[in-house]
Design a protein around this motif. Structure first.
Motif, PDB file in Angstrom:
ATOM      1  N   ALA A  93      -2.043  -4.088   3.435  1.00  0.00           N
ATOM      2  CA  ALA A  93      -1.199  -4.467   4.941  1.00  0.00           C
ATOM      3  C   ALA A  93      -0.057  -3.466   4.690  1.00  0.00           C
ATOM      4  O   ALA A  93       0.499  -2.925   5.589  1.00  0.00           O
ATOM      5  CB  ALA A  93      -1.436  -5.786   4.836  1.00  0.00           C
ATOM      6  N   GLY A  94       0.601  -4.072   3.465  1.00  0.00           N
ATOM      7  CA  GLY A  94       2.138  -3.158   3.535  1.00  0.00           C
ATOM      8  C   GLY A  94       1.628  -1.838   3.708  1.00  0.00           C
ATOM      9  O   GLY A  94       3.005  -0.987   3.933  1.00  0.00           O
ATOM     10  N   GLU A  97       1.616  -1.036   7.298  1.00  0.00           N
ATOM     11  CA  GLU A  97       3.171  -1.170   7.745  1.00  0.00           C
ATOM     12  C   GLU A  97       3.929   0.362   7.660  1.00  0.00           C
ATOM     13  O   GLU A  97       4.783   0.109   8.701  1.00  0.00           O
ATOM     14  CB  GLU A  97       4.102  -2.583   7.346  1.00  0.00           C
ATOM     15  N   SER A  98       3.873   0.961   5.976  1.00  0.00           N
ATOM     16  CA  SER A  98       4.290   1.857   6.048  1.00  0.00           C
ATOM     17  C   SER A  98       4.229   2.783   6.470  1.00  0.00           C
ATOM     18  O   SER A  98       5.400   3.875   7.401  1.00  0.00           O
ATOM     19  CB  SER A  98       4.865   2.248   4.698  1.00  0.00           C
ATOM     20  N   ARG A  99       3.420   3.160   7.501  1.00  0.00           N
ATOM     21  CA  ARG A  99       2.939   4.057   8.337  1.00  0.00           C
ATOM     22  C   ARG A  99       3.178   3.772   9.174  1.00  0.00           C
ATOM     23  O   ARG A  99       3.359   5.300  10.292  1.00  0.00           O
ATOM     24  CB  ARG A  99       1.253   4.339   7.582  1.00  0.00           C
ATOM     25  N   GLN A 100       3.624   3.299   9.258  1.00  0.00           N
ATOM     26  CA  GLN A 100       3.840   2.763  11.121  1.00  0.00           C
ATOM     27  C   GLN A 100       5.428   3.425  11.580  1.00  0.00           C
ATOM     28  O   GLN A 100       5.476   3.738  12.711  1.00  0.00           O
ATOM     29  CB  GLN A 100       3.809   1.136  11.396  1.00  0.00           C
ATOM     30  N   ASP A 101       6.008   3.582  10.107  1.00  0.00           N
ATOM     31  CA  ASP A 101       7.418   4.169  10.600  1.00  0.00           C
ATOM     32  C   ASP A 101       7.151   5.572  10.799  1.00  0.00           C
ATOM     33  O   ASP A 101       8.196   6.139  11.381  1.00  0.00           O
ATOM     34  CB  ASP A 101       8.002   3.741   9.187  1.00  0.00           C
ATOM     35  N   PHE A 102       6.025   6.212  11.474  1.00  0.00           N
ATOM     36  CA  PHE A 102       6.174   7.782  11.746  1.00  0.00           C
ATOM     37  C   PHE A 102       5.951   7.580  13.229  1.00  0.00           C
ATOM     38  O   PHE A 102       6.017   8.765  13.737  1.00  0.00           O
ATOM     39  CB  PHE A 102       4.665   8.088  10.730  1.00  0.00           C
ATOM     40  N   GLU A 154       4.471   6.876   0.239  1.00  0.00           N
ATOM     41  CA  GLU A 154       3.968   7.099  -1.271  1.00  0.00           C
ATOM     42  C   GLU A 154       4.274   5.502  -2.157  1.00  0.00           C
ATOM     43  O   GLU A 154       3.744   5.531  -3.020  1.00  0.00           O
ATOM     44  CB  GLU A 154       4.770   7.987  -1.912  1.00  0.00           C
ATOM     45  N   ALA A 155       5.386   5.682  -2.222  1.00  0.00           N
ATOM     46  CA  ALA A 155       5.721   4.394  -2.524  1.00  0.00           C
ATOM     47  C   ALA A 155       4.416   2.884  -2.630  1.00  0.00           C
ATOM     48  O   ALA A 155       3.813   2.460  -3.827  1.00  0.00           O
ATOM     49  CB  ALA A 155       6.894   3.307  -2.251  1.00  0.00           C
ATOM     50  N   ALA A 156       4.451   3.701  -0.966  1.00  0.00           N
ATOM     51  CA  ALA A 156       3.467   2.035  -0.976  1.00  0.00           C
ATOM     52  C   ALA A 156       2.448   2.197  -1.651  1.00  0.00           C
ATOM     53  O   ALA A 156       1.178   1.176  -1.442  1.00  0.00           O
ATOM     54  CB  ALA A 156       3.569   1.969   0.684  1.00  0.00           C
ATOM     55  N   GLN A 157       1.706   3.834  -0.947  1.00  0.00           N
ATOM     56  CA  GLN A 157       0.543   4.161  -1.574  1.00  0.00           C
ATOM     57  C   GLN A 157       0.245   3.768  -3.152  1.00  0.00           C
ATOM     58  O   GLN A 157      -1.270   3.068  -3.144  1.00  0.00           O
ATOM     59  CB  GLN A 157      -0.184   5.200  -0.682  1.00  0.00           C
ATOM     60  N   ALA A 158       0.757   3.779  -3.247  1.00  0.00           N
ATOM     61  CA  ALA A 158       1.188   3.970  -5.026  1.00  0.00           C
ATOM     62  C   ALA A 158       0.691   2.442  -6.014  1.00  0.00           C
ATOM     63  O   ALA A 158       0.691   1.935  -6.471  1.00  0.00           O
ATOM     64  CB  ALA A 158       1.924   4.486  -5.635  1.00  0.00           C
TER      65      ALA A 158
END
Length: 498
Positions: A93-94, A97-102, A154-158
């Protein structure tokens, strides 16, 4: 509105072109070069350990249907697995959310203002009391010019990958814990069976001695020694029953059940021989790919590396585009008129030049955390190799100990039989019978313990090899944990790696 669009078109086009630039901060490279430092094999193999692919559902090699059923139930209902699955859901979920910043932020907004101006504020000819109605769609978009958003993703995916690996590790650990607890329970039952058998024999011996005392062929001393040996055997029962209850309770917790109401499957003493003949152990390179803790450490390193870029981006300007289109009027009726249309579109640049010292300090902290993550990864690899080697050595020692215990038990059992035969024939002392039976009892219990240790050593090998979680990918396994999540749901989110 056309002039507004034309005014913003050129700078926006330039910014969009610049947005394709590489993100700041170091690009992550997996520590694959460290695999070249690994040994090609695990060294001199112990008897029964062979090269080859590690068994996925390794518990099936024991040919114990009850064990297989218990592990499947634990993977579907264990609370630790459920917690790890929930944490993976949280990380995914995080990431979303991070991808929504695009994408742009904002949405419709509505406001109403009723204002009374002071005399000094009022312009000549205008009323002091004014009303303003506004309805518009506001939006803002951060142009990821220097890769802050990309590094955050990248950090969220890792981080999600690390949680995935931790889930796999919990699954493997639960499978190993269930197998170990089950074998301990069966070993205790074997010890109780030995105690029951020896106690029956000692009661017969005590009855024989009491008869001999009554006939004047034996002394009260012999009877007391026989009774003491019987009590010595019986005193082992309470502790074994306590251990059995503790193992049953531990098994209940692993299965997600209440200890007070849990009833384990019918437990029979462990068989004389171990069903597992050979264990395929692979090689150190395959170990790195299979161990969940190593995968989690590697993903933590990737996340720490990406966060350096997130902090580095703060050294550069932050570029955003703000836009709004809507209607502004002094009354609700006037909102529909063409003159009420209002709009704004334009970029903004914010550069925290005065915060450079703070930003560089945060970058240095991120670099230190990345170095820490790299050291932690190396340490995890070394510990995995240590655990594997320890498990192999323990398996070899358990096999050798079991072989000696078999010989010891056979010799003591025959010695006890001969001592009883000689005493019944009027040869030898009853003290010889007592010593022989005491040695028989001790060696038979030690043999039961040695068989349990051999099985636990096999479980330790598979745990050290990191095996077991792969079985959750099979259709007949439910590995969702205590929440009852179906196997496809959990495994799909692992396989798809959002």
């Amino acid at each position: 509105m056309r002039s507004l669009r034309q005014a913003a078109l050129f700078p926006l086009s330039a910014l969009l072109l610049l947005a394709g630039c590489a993100a700041v901060g170091p690009d992550y490279a997996a520590p694959s070069q460290r695999t070249s430092q690994l040994p090609a094999s695990f060294g001199e193999p112990s008897t029964g350990l062979v090269p080859g692919a590690v068994e996925v559902a390794w518990w099936r090699t024991f040919d114990d249907p009850a064990l297989t059923a218990l592990i499947q139930q634990a993977l579907a209902a264990n609370h630790d697995v459920g917690i790890a699955a929930a944490r993976l859901e949280e990380a995914n979920a995080g990431l979303r959310e991070s991808r929504q910043d695009f994408l742009p932020r904002g949405g419709p907004s509505f406001s109403y203002e009723n204002r009374r101006q002071a005399e000094v504020e009022r312009l000549p000819g205008q009323p002091r009391q004014t009303e303003t109605y506004r309805g518009a769609v506001d939006a803002s978009w951060e142009i990821d010019l220097f890769g802050r958003v990309r590094r955050s993703v990248e950090a969220a995916q890792a981080q999600a990958g690390s949680r995935e690996a931790l889930l796999r590790g919990v699954q493997a650990g639960v499978a190993a814990a269930v197998a170990a607890t089950w074998f301990e329970l069966r070993g205790i039952e074997s010890e109780l069976a030995v105690v029951t058998d020896i106690r029956r024999s000692q009661r017969d011996s005590l009855g024989l001695v009491e008869a001999l005392v009554g006939a004047g062929s034996a002394s009260e001393f012999d009877r007391l020694r026989a009774e003491a040996l019987l009590r010595h055997v019986e005193v082992a029962v309470p502790e074994l029953e306590r251990r059995r209850a503790a193992s049953v309770n531990a098994l209940a917790i692993l299965l997600g059940e209440t200890p007070q109401t849990f009833r384990p499957p019918a437990v029979t003493p462990a068989p004389e021989t171990l069903a597992v003949r050979e264990i395929a152990v692979g090689d150190p390179a395959a170990l790195l790919a299979r161990r969940a803790d190593i995968a989690a450490a590697e993903r933590n390193l990737a996340a720490a590396t990406a966060r350096i870029g997130v902090q580095t981006a703060a050294l550069y300007p932050e570029v955003q585009v703000h836009g709004s289109i809507g209607f502004v009027a002094g009354s609700l009726d006037a909102m529909s008129s063409a003159g009420a249309l209002s709009g704004v579109l334009g970029p903004s640049i914010r550069w925290s030049v005065l915060d450079t010292g703070r930003v560089r300090a945060r970058i240095a902290a991120s670099e230190a955390r990345t170095q820490e993550a790299l050291i932690a990864y190396d340490q995890t690899v070394l510990r995995a190799l240590q655990e594997t080697d320890d498990a192999f050595k323990a398996y070899g020692a358990a096999g050798a100990t079991l072989g000696l215990r078999l010989q010891e038990s056979a010799a003591n059992r025959e010695a006890a039989r001969l001592a009883r035969v000689r005493f019944a024939a009027g040869e030898g002392l009853y003290l010889d019978v007592l010593e022989a039976e005491r040695s028989d009892f001790t060696s038979r219990r030690a043999l039961a313990v040695a068989r349990t240790h051999q099985r636990l050593a096999v479980v330790s090998i598979y745990k050290a090899l990191g095996g077991g979680w792969e079985g959750c990918a099979q259709a007949d396994h439910g590995c969702g944990g205590a929440d009852g999540t179906s196997n496809p749901r959990v495994m799909n989110q692992i396989a798809q790696k959002p």
